[in-house]
Design a protein around this motif. Structure first.
Motif, PDB file in Angstrom:
ATOM      1  N   ALA A  80       0.834  -1.209   0.000  1.00 51.58           N
ATOM      2  CA  ALA A  80       0.000   0.000   0.000  1.00 51.58           C
ATOM      3  C   ALA A  80       0.867   1.255   0.000  1.00 51.58           C
ATOM      4  N   ILE A  81       1.933   1.253   0.780  1.00 50.16           N
ATOM      5  CA  ILE A  81       2.847   2.398   0.816  1.00 50.16           C
ATOM      6  C   ILE A  81       3.526   2.575  -0.538  1.00 50.16           C
ATOM      7  N   LEU A  82       3.965   1.470  -1.139  1.00 53.26           N
ATOM      8  CA  LEU A  82       4.577   1.523  -2.463  1.00 53.26           C
ATOM      9  C   LEU A  82       3.592   2.083  -3.490  1.00 53.26           C
ATOM     10  N   ALA A  83       2.345   1.650  -3.422  1.00 54.18           N
ATOM     11  CA  ALA A  83       1.320   2.133  -4.353  1.00 54.18           C
ATOM     12  C   ALA A  83       1.090   3.636  -4.197  1.00 54.18           C
ATOM     13  N   GLY A  87       2.244   5.971  -7.068  1.00 56.32           N
ATOM     14  CA  GLY A  87       1.042   6.611  -7.589  1.00 56.32           C
ATOM     15  C   GLY A  87       1.153   8.125  -7.612  1.00 56.32           C
ATOM     16  N   LEU A  88       1.774   8.700  -6.600  1.00 56.90           N
ATOM     17  CA  LEU A  88       1.962  10.149  -6.579  1.00 56.90           C
ATOM     18  C   LEU A  88       2.957  10.602  -7.652  1.00 56.90           C
ATOM     19  N   VAL A  89       3.972   9.783  -7.905  1.00 52.45           N
ATOM     20  CA  VAL A  89       4.915  10.093  -8.989  1.00 52.45           C
ATOM     21  C   VAL A  89       4.183  10.091 -10.331  1.00 52.45           C
ATOM     22  N   ALA A  91       0.972  10.559 -10.747  1.00 48.10           N
ATOM     23  CA  ALA A  91       0.013  11.668 -10.735  1.00 48.10           C
ATOM     24  C   ALA A  91       0.675  12.970 -11.174  1.00 48.10           C
ATOM     25  N   ILE A  92       1.893  13.196 -10.733  1.00 48.13           N
ATOM     26  CA  ILE A  92       2.616  14.409 -11.133  1.00 48.13           C
ATOM     27  C   ILE A  92       2.904  14.378 -12.627  1.00 48.13           C
ATOM     28  N   ALA A  93       3.301  13.220 -13.136  1.00 48.45           N
ATOM     29  CA  ALA A  93       3.542  13.084 -14.580  1.00 48.45           C
ATOM     30  C   ALA A  93       2.249  13.292 -15.365  1.00 48.45           C
ATOM     31  N   ASP A  94       1.123  12.760 -14.845  1.00 53.95           N
ATOM     32  CA  ASP A  94      -0.166  12.945 -15.514  1.00 53.95           C
ATOM     33  C   ASP A  94      -0.580  14.410 -15.534  1.00 53.95           C
ATOM     34  N   MET A  95      -0.269  15.130 -14.479  1.00 54.23           N
ATOM     35  CA  MET A  95      -0.598  16.545 -14.410  1.00 54.23           C
ATOM     36  C   MET A  95       0.143  17.300 -15.522  1.00 54.23           C
ATOM     37  N   ASN A  96       1.409  16.971 -15.723  1.00 49.82           N
ATOM     38  CA  ASN A  96       2.186  17.597 -16.791  1.00 49.82           C
ATOM     39  C   ASN A  96       1.655  17.208 -18.161  1.00 49.82           C
ATOM     40  N   LYS A  97       1.229  15.964 -18.309  1.00 52.11           N
ATOM     41  CA  LYS A  97       0.658  15.490 -19.567  1.00 52.11           C
ATOM     42  C   LYS A  97      -0.626  16.246 -19.875  1.00 52.11           C
ATOM     43  N   PHE A 127      -4.497  12.073  -8.353  1.00 55.69           N
ATOM     44  CA  PHE A 127      -4.057  12.145  -6.964  1.00 55.69           C
ATOM     45  C   PHE A 127      -4.955  11.323  -6.035  1.00 55.69           C
ATOM     46  N   THR A 128      -6.122  10.937  -6.511  1.00 54.28           N
ATOM     47  CA  THR A 128      -7.008  10.091  -5.694  1.00 54.28           C
ATOM     48  C   THR A 128      -6.716   8.604  -5.900  1.00 54.28           C
ATOM     49  N   PHE A 129      -6.175   8.242  -7.042  1.00 55.52           N
ATOM     50  CA  PHE A 129      -5.907   6.823  -7.320  1.00 55.52           C
ATOM     51  C   PHE A 129      -4.955   6.171  -6.317  1.00 55.52           C
TER      52      PHE A 129
END
Length: 147
Positions: A80-83, A87-89, A91-97, A127-129
């Motif tokens: 869960a911690i790894l996810a 997941g946040l990494v 999310a940041i890439a998706d935001m730039n996309k 960011f919710t995923f």
């Protein structure tokens, strides 16, 4: 300890494969007109809902598999911690996309490979995923422990 590490890695890979298959099948079933808002590559509300369902189901399966392989310990918590971290990494890439692809015009019947390359979410969605993944993983891990 080694068994827990293997459980986390194997479960994460299984979740990745399951998510890929589920999203591919869902896109083939609903098509681009349902997956996207009209004329652009932003995900529709329907697609966001489908994505949340896929995300939670895959996470529950991943947590269950992790607990099954590890047999005991806190491997599902580590997963869960790894996810959340990965997941946040993402999310940041998706935001730039999203910033890059926001002005693109989408044609009807967008092929799946083009959709993968150009699709983007509203800023809050990625960011919710990680959070829903972590919750699903922990639920799946608890399901195994009841056996």
């Amino acid at each position: 300890m080694a068994r827990s590490i293997i459980a986390v890695i194997a479960s994460y890979l299984a979740m990745f494969v399951l998510a890929f298959i589920a999203f591919t099948c869902a896109y083939l079933i609903v098509g681009s007109d349902v997956a996207f808002l009209p004329g652009i590559y932003e995900a529709s509300t329907t697609w966001i809902g489908i994505a949340f369902v896929i995300n939670i189901v895959v996470a529950i399966i991943g947590g269950f598999v992790c607990a099954l392989i590890a047999e005991k310990g806190s491997a599902p918590l580590a997963l869960a911690i790894l996810a959340v971290v990965l997941g946040l990494v993402v999310a940041i890439a998706d935001m730039n996309k999203g910033k890059k692809n926001a002005g693109m015009v989408r044609t009807a019947n967008t092929p799946s490979m083009e959709a993968v390359q150009k699709a983007y979410w509203p800023v809050w969605v990625p960011f919710t995923f990680p959070l829903t993944s972590a919750i699903g993983i922990l639920i799946g891990g608890k399901l195994k422990r009841r056996d």
